[in-house]
Design a protein around this motif. Structure first.
Motif, PDB file in Angstrom:
ATOM      1  N   GLY A   1      -2.502 -13.617 -26.534  1.00 14.60           N
ATOM      2  CA  GLY A   1      -1.091 -13.934 -26.750  1.00 14.60           C
ATOM      3  C   GLY A   1      -0.517 -14.808 -25.652  1.00 14.60           C
ATOM      4  N   LEU A   2       0.766 -14.582 -25.351  1.00 16.17           N
ATOM      5  CA  LEU A   2       1.474 -15.413 -24.381  1.00 16.17           C
ATOM      6  C   LEU A   2       0.825 -15.352 -22.999  1.00 16.17           C
ATOM      7  CD1 LEU A   2       3.808 -17.238 -23.550  1.00 16.17           C
ATOM      8  CD2 LEU A   2       5.235 -15.188 -23.287  1.00 16.17           C
ATOM      9  N   TYR A   3       0.481 -14.147 -22.534  1.00 17.51           N
ATOM     10  CA  TYR A   3      -0.112 -14.017 -21.201  1.00 17.51           C
ATOM     11  C   TYR A   3      -1.415 -14.810 -21.124  1.00 17.51           C
ATOM     12  CZ  TYR A   3      -2.031 -11.886 -16.955  1.00 17.51           C
ATOM     13  OH  TYR A   3      -2.558 -11.676 -15.705  1.00 17.51           O
ATOM     14  N   ALA A   4      -2.277 -14.659 -22.120  1.00 20.73           N
ATOM     15  CA  ALA A   4      -3.554 -15.391 -22.129  1.00 20.73           C
ATOM     16  C   ALA A   4      -3.304 -16.894 -22.123  1.00 20.73           C
ATOM     17  CB  ALA A   4      -4.381 -14.981 -23.346  1.00 20.73           C
ATOM     18  N   HIS A   5      -2.293 -17.336 -22.869  1.00 22.67           N
ATOM     19  CA  HIS A   5      -1.940 -18.754 -22.907  1.00 22.67           C
ATOM     20  C   HIS A   5      -1.486 -19.234 -21.527  1.00 22.67           C
ATOM     21  CE1 HIS A   5      -0.349 -22.539 -24.414  1.00 22.67           C
ATOM     22  NE2 HIS A   5       0.825 -22.234 -23.901  1.00 22.67           N
ATOM     23  N   LEU A   6      -0.658 -18.408 -20.849  1.00 23.78           N
ATOM     24  CA  LEU A   6      -0.172 -18.778 -19.520  1.00 23.78           C
ATOM     25  C   LEU A   6      -1.314 -18.829 -18.508  1.00 23.78           C
ATOM     26  CD1 LEU A   6       3.081 -16.614 -19.439  1.00 23.78           C
ATOM     27  CD2 LEU A   6       2.936 -19.095 -19.692  1.00 23.78           C
ATOM     28  N   VAL A   7      -2.243 -17.886 -18.606  1.00 25.28           N
ATOM     29  CA  VAL A   7      -3.404 -17.889 -17.712  1.00 25.28           C
ATOM     30  C   VAL A   7      -4.204 -19.174 -17.912  1.00 25.28           C
ATOM     31  CG1 VAL A   7      -5.637 -16.789 -17.249  1.00 25.28           C
ATOM     32  CG2 VAL A   7      -3.590 -15.382 -17.475  1.00 25.28           C
ATOM     33  N   ALA A   8      -4.406 -19.556 -19.151  1.00 24.24           N
ATOM     34  CA  ALA A   8      -5.159 -20.781 -19.444  1.00 24.24           C
ATOM     35  C   ALA A   8      -4.423 -22.006 -18.898  1.00 24.24           C
ATOM     36  CB  ALA A   8      -5.380 -20.909 -20.953  1.00 24.24           C
ATOM     37  N   ARG A   9      -3.101 -22.053 -19.076  1.00 25.67           N
ATOM     38  CA  ARG A   9      -2.311 -23.186 -18.575  1.00 25.67           C
ATOM     39  C   ARG A   9      -2.349 -23.256 -17.061  1.00 25.67           C
ATOM     40  NH1 ARG A   9       3.540 -23.188 -21.249  1.00 25.67           N
ATOM     41  NH2 ARG A   9       3.876 -24.537 -19.470  1.00 25.67           N
ATOM     42  N   GLN A  10      -2.180 -22.111 -16.393  1.00 23.78           N
ATOM     43  CA  GLN A  10      -2.163 -22.128 -14.928  1.00 23.78           C
ATOM     44  C   GLN A  10      -3.551 -22.390 -14.367  1.00 23.78           C
ATOM     45  OE1 GLN A  10       0.071 -19.166 -12.867  1.00 23.78           O
ATOM     46  NE2 GLN A  10       1.846 -19.437 -14.179  1.00 23.78           N
ATOM     47  N   GLY A  11      -4.562 -21.990 -15.107  1.00 24.75           N
ATOM     48  CA  GLY A  11      -5.934 -22.268 -14.671  1.00 24.75           C
ATOM     49  C   GLY A  11      -6.205 -23.756 -14.648  1.00 24.75           C
ATOM     50  N   SER A  12      -5.477 -24.510 -15.480  1.00 21.53           N
ATOM     51  CA  SER A  12      -5.653 -25.959 -15.503  1.00 21.53           C
ATOM     52  C   SER A  12      -4.655 -26.674 -14.597  1.00 21.53           C
ATOM     53  CB  SER A  12      -5.519 -26.479 -16.942  1.00 21.53           C
ATOM     54  OG  SER A  12      -4.196 -26.275 -17.417  1.00 21.53           O
ATOM     55  N   GLY A  13      -3.914 -25.876 -13.786  1.00 19.02           N
ATOM     56  CA  GLY A  13      -3.009 -26.467 -12.806  1.00 19.02           C
ATOM     57  C   GLY A  13      -1.610 -26.708 -13.315  1.00 19.02           C
ATOM     58  N   GLU A  14      -1.332 -26.307 -14.551  1.00 19.77           N
ATOM     59  CA  GLU A  14      -0.005 -26.514 -15.136  1.00 19.77           C
ATOM     60  C   GLU A  14       0.910 -25.377 -14.736  1.00 19.77           C
ATOM     61  OE1 GLU A  14       1.590 -27.301 -19.659  1.00 19.77           O
ATOM     62  OE2 GLU A  14      -0.538 -27.416 -19.238  1.00 19.77           O
TER      63      GLU A  14
ATOM     64  N   ALA B   1       0.832  -1.203   0.000  1.00 18.90           N
ATOM     65  CA  ALA B   1       0.000   0.000   0.000  1.00 18.90           C
ATOM     66  C   ALA B   1       0.872   1.260   0.000  1.00 18.90           C
ATOM     67  CB  ALA B   1      -0.923  -0.008   1.217  1.00 18.90           C
ATOM     68  N   GLU B   2       0.495   2.223  -0.827  1.00 20.24           N
ATOM     69  CA  GLU B   2       1.139   3.541  -0.850  1.00 20.24           C
ATOM     70  C   GLU B   2       2.614   3.512  -1.256  1.00 20.24           C
ATOM     71  OE1 GLU B   2      -0.860   6.145  -0.528  1.00 20.24           O
ATOM     72  OE2 GLU B   2      -2.489   4.748  -0.093  1.00 20.24           O
ATOM     73  N   ARG B   3       2.998   2.516  -2.052  1.00 26.66           N
ATOM     74  CA  ARG B   3       4.376   2.543  -2.555  1.00 26.66           C
ATOM     75  C   ARG B   3       4.409   1.860  -3.921  1.00 26.66           C
ATOM     76  NH1 ARG B   3       7.332   1.317   1.923  1.00 26.66           N
ATOM     77  NH2 ARG B   3       5.507   0.880   3.188  1.00 26.66           N
ATOM     78  N   THR B   4       5.429   2.186  -4.696  1.00 21.54           N
ATOM     79  CA  THR B   4       5.628   1.537  -5.987  1.00 21.54           C
ATOM     80  C   THR B   4       6.128   0.123  -5.737  1.00 21.54           C
ATOM     81  OG1 THR B   4       6.165   3.625  -7.058  1.00 21.54           O
ATOM     82  CG2 THR B   4       6.940   1.614  -8.147  1.00 21.54           C
ATOM     83  N   THR B   5       5.449  -0.855  -6.331  1.00 24.84           N
ATOM     84  CA  THR B   5       5.831  -2.251  -6.129  1.00 24.84           C
ATOM     85  C   THR B   5       6.107  -2.910  -7.471  1.00 24.84           C
ATOM     86  OG1 THR B   5       4.407  -2.349  -4.173  1.00 24.84           O
ATOM     87  CG2 THR B   5       5.157  -4.442  -5.084  1.00 24.84           C
ATOM     88  N   ILE B   6       7.251  -3.546  -7.561  1.00 25.17           N
ATOM     89  CA  ILE B   6       7.614  -4.337  -8.739  1.00 25.17           C
ATOM     90  C   ILE B   6       7.532  -5.795  -8.317  1.00 25.17           C
ATOM     91  CG2 ILE B   6       9.436  -4.900 -10.390  1.00 25.17           C
ATOM     92  CD1 ILE B   6      10.500  -2.000  -9.862  1.00 25.17           C
ATOM     93  N   VAL B   7       6.649  -6.553  -8.971  1.00 26.56           N
ATOM     94  CA  VAL B   7       6.440  -7.957  -8.630  1.00 26.56           C
ATOM     95  C   VAL B   7       7.032  -8.820  -9.732  1.00 26.56           C
ATOM     96  CG1 VAL B   7       4.728  -9.741  -8.106  1.00 26.56           C
ATOM     97  CG2 VAL B   7       4.295  -7.366  -7.418  1.00 26.56           C
ATOM     98  N   ILE B   8       7.930  -9.710  -9.371  1.00 22.83           N
ATOM     99  CA  ILE B   8       8.514 -10.666 -10.316  1.00 22.83           C
ATOM    100  C   ILE B   8       7.938 -12.024  -9.938  1.00 22.83           C
ATOM    101  CG2 ILE B   8      10.650 -11.715 -11.173  1.00 22.83           C
ATOM    102  CD1 ILE B   8      12.029  -9.075  -9.992  1.00 22.83           C
ATOM    103  N   ALA B   9       7.188 -12.639 -10.856  1.00 19.40           N
ATOM    104  CA  ALA B   9       6.489 -13.875 -10.476  1.00 19.40           C
ATOM    105  C   ALA B   9       6.183 -14.741 -11.679  1.00 19.40           C
ATOM    106  CB  ALA B   9       5.188 -13.526  -9.756  1.00 19.40           C
ATOM    107  N   HIS B  10       6.129 -16.051 -11.427  1.00 21.27           N
ATOM    108  CA  HIS B  10       5.605 -17.001 -12.400  1.00 21.27           C
ATOM    109  C   HIS B  10       4.129 -17.268 -12.119  1.00 21.27           C
ATOM    110  CE1 HIS B  10       9.898 -17.896 -12.934  1.00 21.27           C
ATOM    111  NE2 HIS B  10       9.544 -18.308 -14.129  1.00 21.27           N
ATOM    112  N   ARG B  11       3.764 -17.239 -10.857  1.00 28.47           N
ATOM    113  CA  ARG B  11       2.384 -17.518 -10.461  1.00 28.47           C
ATOM    114  C   ARG B  11       1.535 -16.296 -10.796  1.00 28.47           C
ATOM    115  NH1 ARG B  11       1.814 -19.481  -4.433  1.00 28.47           N
ATOM    116  NH2 ARG B  11       3.357 -20.936  -5.199  1.00 28.47           N
ATOM    117  N   LEU B  12       0.641 -16.440 -11.765  1.00 31.81           N
ATOM    118  CA  LEU B  12      -0.087 -15.280 -12.282  1.00 31.81           C
ATOM    119  C   LEU B  12      -1.059 -14.688 -11.284  1.00 31.81           C
ATOM    120  CD1 LEU B  12      -0.669 -16.321 -15.986  1.00 31.81           C
ATOM    121  CD2 LEU B  12       1.186 -15.017 -14.983  1.00 31.81           C
ATOM    122  N   SER B  13      -1.525 -15.461 -10.304  1.00 35.27           N
ATOM    123  CA  SER B  13      -2.423 -14.903  -9.291  1.00 35.27           C
ATOM    124  C   SER B  13      -1.721 -13.781  -8.535  1.00 35.27           C
ATOM    125  CB  SER B  13      -2.871 -15.989  -8.311  1.00 35.27           C
ATOM    126  OG  SER B  13      -1.750 -16.556  -7.649  1.00 35.27           O
TER     127      SER B  13
END
Length: 193
Positions: A174-187, A132-144
């Protein structure tokens, strides 16, 4: 490469390294702890902090109940590389450090990747407060972890391939949508976002 990255309106290249480090707090996948007391490992973020500031950082990182239950409290030795603490406790030490430092920029580098469900809930709640109230840079594989970000940069093999918010990127197909679909299926994805 061309372009400029600015912090508080100043080109990063104009900052001395130590001045830039003072403006950034890091919560990483692996929290390095020194073979010292729990209190000393938190206080390293700002050694001159008052006892009240230290106590508030500990409370905001959801470590207060854990520490209160230790016979030696903050004087408890953590062991070599913090081996006496669980993964979730080590992460909350890193979060307490970041609260204590109170830097304007926060970097979360895979900050919840090693946690079980119970620890992740505690850590995620503490991270929400920290962001909260600060600039945050998140580096993650887990899209949630990045779904609610204002701006998402999708990297593939070190190159930017897409940018936008979650809805924009999902609509691109594109790639992000593909990753969301893959992670949604538990991959599990191996691309960095």
């Amino acid at each position: 490469a061309t372009g400029v990255i600015e912090l508080d309106g100043h080109d990063l290249r104009d900052y001395r390294l130590d001045a830039m480090r003072q403006r950034i707090a890091l919560v990483a996948q692996d929290t390095y702890l020194f073979n010292d007391t729990l209190g000393a490992n938190i206080r390293i973020a700002r050694p001159e902090a008052s006892e009240d500031e230290l106590a508030l950082a500990i409370q905001r990182a959801a470590l207060d109940e854990f520490i209160a239950g230790l016979p030696e409290g903050l004087e408890t030795p953590v062991g070599e590389r913090g081996m006496r603490l669980s993964g979730g406790q080590r992460q909350r030490v890193a979060i307490a450090r970041a609260f204590l430092k109170d830097a304007p920029v926060l970097i979360l580098d895979e900050a919840t990747s090693h946690l079980d469900a119970v620890n992740e809930q505690l850590v995620r709640s503490a991270l929400d407060d920290l962001m909260a109230e600060r600039t945050t840079i998140v580096i993650a594989h887990r899209l949630s972890t990045v779904r609610d970000a204002d701006h998402i940069v999708v990297l593939e093999q070190g190159r930017v391939v897409e940018q936008g918010d979650h809805d924009e990127l999902a609509a691109l197909g594109g790639l992000y949508a593909h990753l969301v679909a893959r992670q949604g299926s538990g991959e599990r994805s191996d691309a960095a976002e």
